[in-house]
Design an enzyme around this catalytic site. Structure first.
Site, PDB file in Angstrom:
ATOM      1  N   SER A 101     -46.264  53.860  22.363  1.00 45.87           N
ATOM      2  CA  SER A 101     -44.842  54.090  22.652  1.00 45.87           C
ATOM      3  C   SER A 101     -44.519  55.580  22.702  1.00 45.87           C
ATOM      4  CB  SER A 101     -43.982  53.436  21.555  1.00 45.87           C
ATOM      5  OG  SER A 101     -44.287  52.064  21.475  1.00 45.87           O
TER       6      SER A 101
HETATM    7  N1  SAM Z   1     -47.484  50.434  17.888  1.00 42.65           N
HETATM    8  C1  SAM Z   1     -48.450  50.779  18.899  1.00 42.65           C
HETATM    9  C2  SAM Z   1     -48.925  52.189  18.796  1.00 42.65           C
HETATM   10  O1  SAM Z   1     -48.476  52.924  17.904  1.00 42.65           O
HETATM   11  O2  SAM Z   1     -49.793  52.569  19.614  1.00 42.65           O
HETATM   12  C3  SAM Z   1     -47.973  50.449  20.293  1.00 42.65           C
HETATM   13  C4  SAM Z   1     -47.883  49.005  20.516  1.00 42.65           C
HETATM   14  S1  SAM Z   1     -47.929  48.414  22.190  1.00 42.65           S
HETATM   15  C5  SAM Z   1     -46.382  48.922  22.807  1.00 42.65           C
HETATM   16  C6  SAM Z   1     -47.756  46.671  21.831  1.00 42.65           C
HETATM   17  C7  SAM Z   1     -48.980  46.032  21.246  1.00 42.65           C
HETATM   18  O3  SAM Z   1     -48.633  44.729  20.792  1.00 42.65           O
HETATM   19  C8  SAM Z   1     -50.117  45.855  22.228  1.00 42.65           C
HETATM   20  O4  SAM Z   1     -51.283  46.475  21.749  1.00 42.65           O
HETATM   21  C9  SAM Z   1     -50.280  44.325  22.315  1.00 42.65           C
HETATM   22  O5  SAM Z   1     -51.616  43.899  22.519  1.00 42.65           O
HETATM   23  C10 SAM Z   1     -49.755  43.897  20.960  1.00 42.65           C
HETATM   24  N2  SAM Z   1     -49.318  42.489  20.838  1.00 42.65           N
HETATM   25  C11 SAM Z   1     -48.643  41.722  21.721  1.00 42.65           C
HETATM   26  N3  SAM Z   1     -48.432  40.487  21.208  1.00 42.65           N
HETATM   27  C12 SAM Z   1     -48.986  40.478  19.956  1.00 42.65           C
HETATM   28  C13 SAM Z   1     -49.090  39.510  18.917  1.00 42.65           C
HETATM   29  N4  SAM Z   1     -48.587  38.269  19.014  1.00 42.65           N
HETATM   30  N5  SAM Z   1     -49.729  39.859  17.776  1.00 42.65           N
HETATM   31  C14 SAM Z   1     -50.268  41.087  17.629  1.00 42.65           C
HETATM   32  N6  SAM Z   1     -50.203  42.047  18.586  1.00 42.65           N
HETATM   33  C15 SAM Z   1     -49.556  41.766  19.727  1.00 42.65           C
END
Ligand code: SAM
Length: 231
Positions: A63
């Site tokens: 993000s």
């Molecule tokens: N917080 C992260 C960082 O600091 O880099 C960025 C997160 S990215 C915008 C969203 C993440 O959520 C992705 O890596 C995606 O694979 C994960 N995601 C989506 N659905 C999920 C779920 N049900 N459980 C765990 N992770 C999930």
């Protein structure tokens, strides 16, 4: 000329402060400690201190720093807190949270801990290596799984942060929040999402405060989207 990442970081954080994304010393100090350039792919390090999301592979993103700052301020973590993050991605947000709940300067007994769930095993592994290299592996535990189910074995949590967009607030996350706890989560579809602050009062009553419009990748799981539904 080699890039001075520390100066670039300081300048970005000063800008985020002026724009009102960073409000507190604790968030400023935490984001000053964590080297964002270590949480982006090698060929994107030059852009680590531009205020924008960057691709991290598998269709996912780290993000924008302004969003990390804004969500961390809303979450209001404190030393000693147990925090759950859903969506580890690069591990950057988890490291920022660890700086606040388990600062190196505090005695170890006072440390809180961050559990972070990622559904894509390869990203979880990359995040673990980023966290290890930057010195956070004893303060952050990365778990592979469906974060919409929460982490019942470690519950309840003082704070829960979701960094992917949900169709609605997953019930298990509300259940796993302590009374007095806070949950920050983007809710909406591909086009419009509201960043919600959910407060569980000491009585157990739930207050929902909409904040700003945001744009996140989908939260995919039992209490999130299924891949086909997301549009
Ligand atoms: N917080 C992260 C960082 O600091 O880099 C960025 C997160 S990215 C915008 C969203 C993440 O959520 C992705 O890596 C995606 O694979 C994960 N995601 C989506 N659905 C999920 C779920 N049900 N459980 C765990 N992770 C999930």
């Amino acid at each position: 000329m080699p890039v001075n990442f520390v100066e670039a970081r300081r300048k970005l954080l000063e800008d985020l402060k002026k724009m009102g994304y960073i409000k507190s010393d604790k968030v400023y100090k935490a984001m000053m400690q964590v080297p964002r350039e270590e949480f982006v792919p090698d060929d994107l390090k030059l852009y680590a201190y531009e205020d924008r999301p960057l691709p991290i592979g598998y269709g996912q993103t780290i993000s924008a720093p302004s969003i990390v700052a804004y969500m961390t301020e809303l979450l209001d973590p404190n030393v000693g807190h147990k925090v759950l993050e859903i969506g580890t991605g690069s591990g950057y947000q988890a490291a920022v949270l660890a700086e606040i709940v388990a600062p190196k300067a505090a005695p170890r007994e006072a440390w809180g801990h961050v559990w972070s769930i990622e559904r894509i095993p390869e990203l979880a592994e990359w995040a673990r290596s980023n966290l290890e290299r930057t010195g956070y592996s004893d303060r952050v535990t990365v778990v592979v799984g469906d974060g919409t189910l929460g982490l019942p074995d470690e519950a309840p949590f003082d704070r829960i942060i979701v960094t992917a967009a949900a169709p609605k607030v997953p019930e298990p996350l509300i259940e796993q929040l302590k009374p007095g706890g806070r949950l920050v989560i983007p809710v909406g579809d591909t086009w419009t999402q509201d960043l919600l602050l959910i407060i569980k009062k000491e009585t157990g009553e739930i207050e929902e405060v909409p904040t700003i419009p945001v744009l996140f990748v989908p939260l995919i799981g039992k209490y999130g989207w299924d891949k086909e539904q997301w549009r």
